[in-house]
Design a protein around this motif. Structure first.
Motif, short mmCIF file in Angstrom:
data_model
loop_
_atom_site.label_atom_id
_atom_site.label_comp_id
_atom_site.label_asym_id
_atom_site.label_seq_id
_atom_site.Cartn_x
_atom_site.Cartn_y
_atom_site.Cartn_z
N GLN A 29 -12.74 3.06 -5.99
CA GLN A 29 -12.47 2.56 -4.63
C GLN A 29 -13.54 1.56 -4.18
N ILE A 30 -13.12 0.73 -3.21
CA ILE A 30 -14.08 -0.14 -2.54
C ILE A 30 -14.15 0.25 -1.07
N GLN A 31 -15.32 0.00 -0.49
CA GLN A 31 -15.45 0.13 0.97
C GLN A 31 -15.37 -1.29 1.55
N VAL A 32 -14.62 -1.42 2.64
CA VAL A 32 -14.35 -2.74 3.21
C VAL A 32 -14.68 -2.73 4.70
N ARG A 33 -15.35 -3.81 5.15
CA ARG A 33 -15.46 -4.02 6.61
C ARG A 33 -14.18 -4.76 7.00
N VAL A 34 -13.35 -4.10 7.79
CA VAL A 34 -12.01 -4.61 8.07
C VAL A 34 -12.08 -5.80 9.03
N SER A 35 -11.36 -6.86 8.69
CA SER A 35 -11.25 -8.03 9.59
C SER A 35 -9.95 -8.00 10.37
N ALA A 36 -8.89 -7.50 9.73
CA ALA A 36 -7.57 -7.45 10.39
C ALA A 36 -6.72 -6.41 9.69
N ALA A 37 -5.80 -5.82 10.45
CA ALA A 37 -4.83 -4.88 9.87
C ALA A 37 -3.50 -5.17 10.53
N SER A 38 -2.42 -5.16 9.73
CA SER A 38 -1.10 -5.39 10.35
C SER A 38 -0.39 -4.05 10.53
N LEU A 39 0.55 -4.03 11.46
CA LEU A 39 1.25 -2.79 11.81
C LEU A 39 2.58 -2.72 11.08
N ASN A 40 2.97 -1.51 10.72
CA ASN A 40 4.25 -1.27 10.06
C ASN A 40 4.98 -0.13 10.76
N PRO A 41 6.32 -0.11 10.68
CA PRO A 41 7.04 1.04 11.22
C PRO A 41 6.49 2.36 10.66
N ALA A 42 6.00 2.34 9.41
CA ALA A 42 5.48 3.58 8.79
C ALA A 42 4.27 4.13 9.54
N ASP A 43 3.48 3.26 10.18
CA ASP A 43 2.32 3.77 10.94
C ASP A 43 2.79 4.69 12.06
N LEU A 44 3.89 4.29 12.69
CA LEU A 44 4.45 5.12 13.78
C LEU A 44 5.06 6.40 13.22
N MET A 45 5.73 6.28 12.07
CA MET A 45 6.38 7.47 11.49
C MET A 45 5.34 8.51 11.08
N MET A 46 4.21 8.05 10.53
CA MET A 46 3.18 8.99 10.07
C MET A 46 2.50 9.69 11.24
N THR A 47 2.36 9.01 12.38
CA THR A 47 1.65 9.62 13.50
C THR A 47 2.58 10.41 14.42
N SER A 48 3.87 10.07 14.42
CA SER A 48 4.81 10.79 15.30
C SER A 48 5.26 12.11 14.69
N GLY A 49 5.22 12.19 13.36
CA GLY A 49 5.73 13.38 12.69
C GLY A 49 7.17 13.23 12.23
N GLU A 50 7.74 12.05 12.49
CA GLU A 50 9.15 11.80 12.16
C GLU A 50 9.46 12.04 10.68
N ILE A 51 8.50 11.78 9.80
CA ILE A 51 8.77 11.93 8.36
C ILE A 51 7.90 13.04 7.76
N ARG A 52 7.51 14.00 8.61
CA ARG A 52 6.56 15.01 8.13
C ARG A 52 7.12 15.88 7.01
N GLU A 53 8.46 16.02 6.96
CA GLU A 53 9.04 16.82 5.87
C GLU A 53 8.75 16.16 4.51
#
Ligand SMILES: NC(=O)c1ccc[n+]([C@@H]2O[C@H](COP(=O)([O-])OP(=O)(O)OC[C@H]3O[C@@H](n4cnc5c(N)ncnc54)[C@H](OP(=O)(O)O)[C@@H]3O)[C@@H](O)[C@H]2O)c1
Length: 335
Positions: A29-53
Motif C-alpha cells: 500500500q501507499i499513503q497519500v495526502r489527498v488532493s481531491a476525491a470524487s463522489l459515487n452513488p456507492a458512497d451513499l449506499m455504503m453509508t446508508s446501509g442500503e447494500i449491507r446484505e
C-alpha cells in the motif's frame, strides 16, 4: 488528520469531519495526502446501509473511493511509486475488496490522508497538467465505462443507445463510443443536459422523462440499434428497453437483468475486476488530449463533504461528476 467519518448506518448529514489518526500503509500500500476525491452513488449506499446484505460497512467508516493525491508513505514491498509522486485511482471499501479479491482496498478517500493499494492496476501516476479534481473524477467511472465499451465490441458506424448517458459512467461511455469507436450515439438526457450530451459526442438525445425511449429510438432507427449500454434500468424496465435493439443486437449493462428475444446478447459488466494496467494511464492521456472533456459539474471544499453527499442523495438529477477538493474552492462551484 481530518476525515469524514460515519459511525453507524444513516443519512449523509450524520457523517462528521473528525480528527482521527493518519492511516499507515500496509504491505503493497501507499499513503497519500489527498488532493481531491470524487463522489459515487456507492458512497451513499455504503453509508446508508442500503447494500449491507451484500457489502457490510465496518465502522468507523470513511467513504471515498476515487482520489487524486501525493504519495507520502510506502508500505512494505512497494517499489512502483516513490514519495512525492502525484497519483490518482480507486480504492474499494474492505468488504467489497475482499468479496471480489481485488487488490484495491482503501482507508477512505474523503480524508486528508488515505491508504491505497499500489501493487495492482488501481493506482496510476497523474500527469502534470491534469488537475487532481479531473483525475479523481476519472477512476471508477472510467474503469466501468472502459469495460462497458470493450464488452459492447462496438464497430465504427454502429448505432448505440446509451441509457444513463449524462451521469458519471455514461459521460465517459458516450465519449469513448463517439470518439474512439466512431459510433452514432443516441443518449438519454433531460432537456437541461441535452447540450452536455451533445458535447460528449451524442448524435441524438432523448428525454427519458417525457418520451418513450424505445419509440423515440425506433423513430431515429426504425430497424433498431446495434447495441445498448444500460447504466440504469433493471428487471422489466431493461427487458422493455431492449425492444430498441435490432435482431441479434447486444446489451451491455451495469445492472442485472435479462433481455430475451431475437438472439440478442446481454453482458453484465463490473469495471473493477476487469481493470488493466494501462486503463488509468490511457484515461489520463485521453483527458489531456481532449478525447475526454471535463465532466465535473460541482466541486465542494472538504469541510462541506457531508453536505456534498447529502446534496447528492437529495438531487433529482446530476450531471457528470461531483468532486470534493482539498484546495480552496470558489463559492460558485457549489450551491
Ligand atoms: N460510479 C461508478 O464508478 C460505478 C462503478 C460500477 C458500477 N456503477 C453502476 O453504473 C450505474 C451508473 O453509475 P453512475 O455513477 O454513472 O451514476 P449517476 O452518475 O448517478 O448516473 C446515473 C444516470 O442515470 C440517469 N437516469 C436515471 N434514471 C434514468 C432512466 N429511467 N432512464 C434513463 N436515464 C436515467 C440519470 O440522469 P438524470 O440525473 O438526468 O436524471 C443519470 O445521468 C449504476 O448502476 C452504478 O451502480 C457505477
Amino acid at each position: 488528520m481530518r476525515a469524514l467519518v460515519a459511525r453507524s448506518y444513516g443519512p449523509p448529514h450524520t457523517l462528521r469531519i473528525e480528527d482521527v489518526p493518519i492511516p499507515e500503509p500496509g504491505p503493497g500500500q501507499i499513503q497519500v495526502r489527498v488532493s481531491a476525491a470524487s463522489l459515487n452513488p456507492a458512497d451513499l449506499m455504503m453509508t446508508s446501509g442500503e447494500i449491507r446484505e451484500a457489502f457490510e460497512t465496518r465502522f468507523p467508516y470513511v467513504p471515498g473511493s476515487d482520489f487524486a493525491g501525493t504519495v507520502t508513505g510506502l508500505g512494505p514491498g512497494v517499489s512502483t511509486f516513490a514519495v512525492g509522486e502525484e497519483v490518482f485511482g480507486f480504492g474499494a471499501p474492505p468488504s467489497y475488496a475482499e468479496r471480489f479479491g481485488l487488490p484495491a482496498v482503501t482507508s477512505g478517500g474523503l480524508a486528508e490522508y488515505a491508504t491505497f493499494q499500489a501493487d495492482g492496476p488501481f493506482v496510476a501516476r497523474r500527469p502534470s497538467g491534469l488537475p487532481p479534481e479531473t483525475a479523481a473524477a476519472l477512476a471508477s467511472t472510467g474503469m466501468t465505462a472502459v469495460a462497458a465499451v470493450a464488452d459492447g465490441d462496438v464497430r465504427p458506424g454502429e448505432r448505440v443507445l446509451v441509457i444513463g448517458a449524462t451521469g458519471g459512467v455514461g459521460s465517459i461511455v458516450v465519449q469513448l463510443l463517439a470518439r474512439t469507436r466512431a459510433a452514432e450515439v443516441v443518449a438519454t438526457a433531460i432537456p437541461e443536459y441535452a447540450g452536455y450530451a451533445r458535447a460528449l459526442g451524442a448524435a441524438h438525445t432523448i428525454d427519458y422523462l417525457t418520451s418513450d425511449v424505445v419509440a423515440a429510438t425506433r423513430e431515429l432507427h426504425p430497424d433498431g440499434v446495434d447495441a445498448i449500454v444500460n447504466l440504469v434500468l433493471d428487471g422489466d424496465r431493461l427487458q422493455e428497453a431492449a425492444r430498441a435493439l435490432r435482431p441479434g443486437g447486444r446489451v451491455v449493462s451495469t445492472t442485472f437483468g435479462s433481455i430475451g428475444g431475437d438472439g440478442a446478447t446481454l453482458k453484465v459488466v463490473n469495471g473493477p475486476p476487469s481493470l488493466r494496467a494501462d486503463t488509468f494511464p490511457t484515461l489520463a492521456a485521453q483527458a489531456l488530449d481532449g478525447t475526454l472533456i471535463d465532466m465535473i459539474s460541482r466541486t465542494y471544499p472538504f469541510d462541506r463533504a457531508a453536505e456534498a453527499l447529502a446534496d447528492l442523495a437529495a438531487a433529482a438529477h446530476t450531471r457528470g461528476k461531483w468532486v470534493v477538493s482539498m484546495r480552496s474552492v470558489p463559492r460558485e462551484s457549489y450551491p
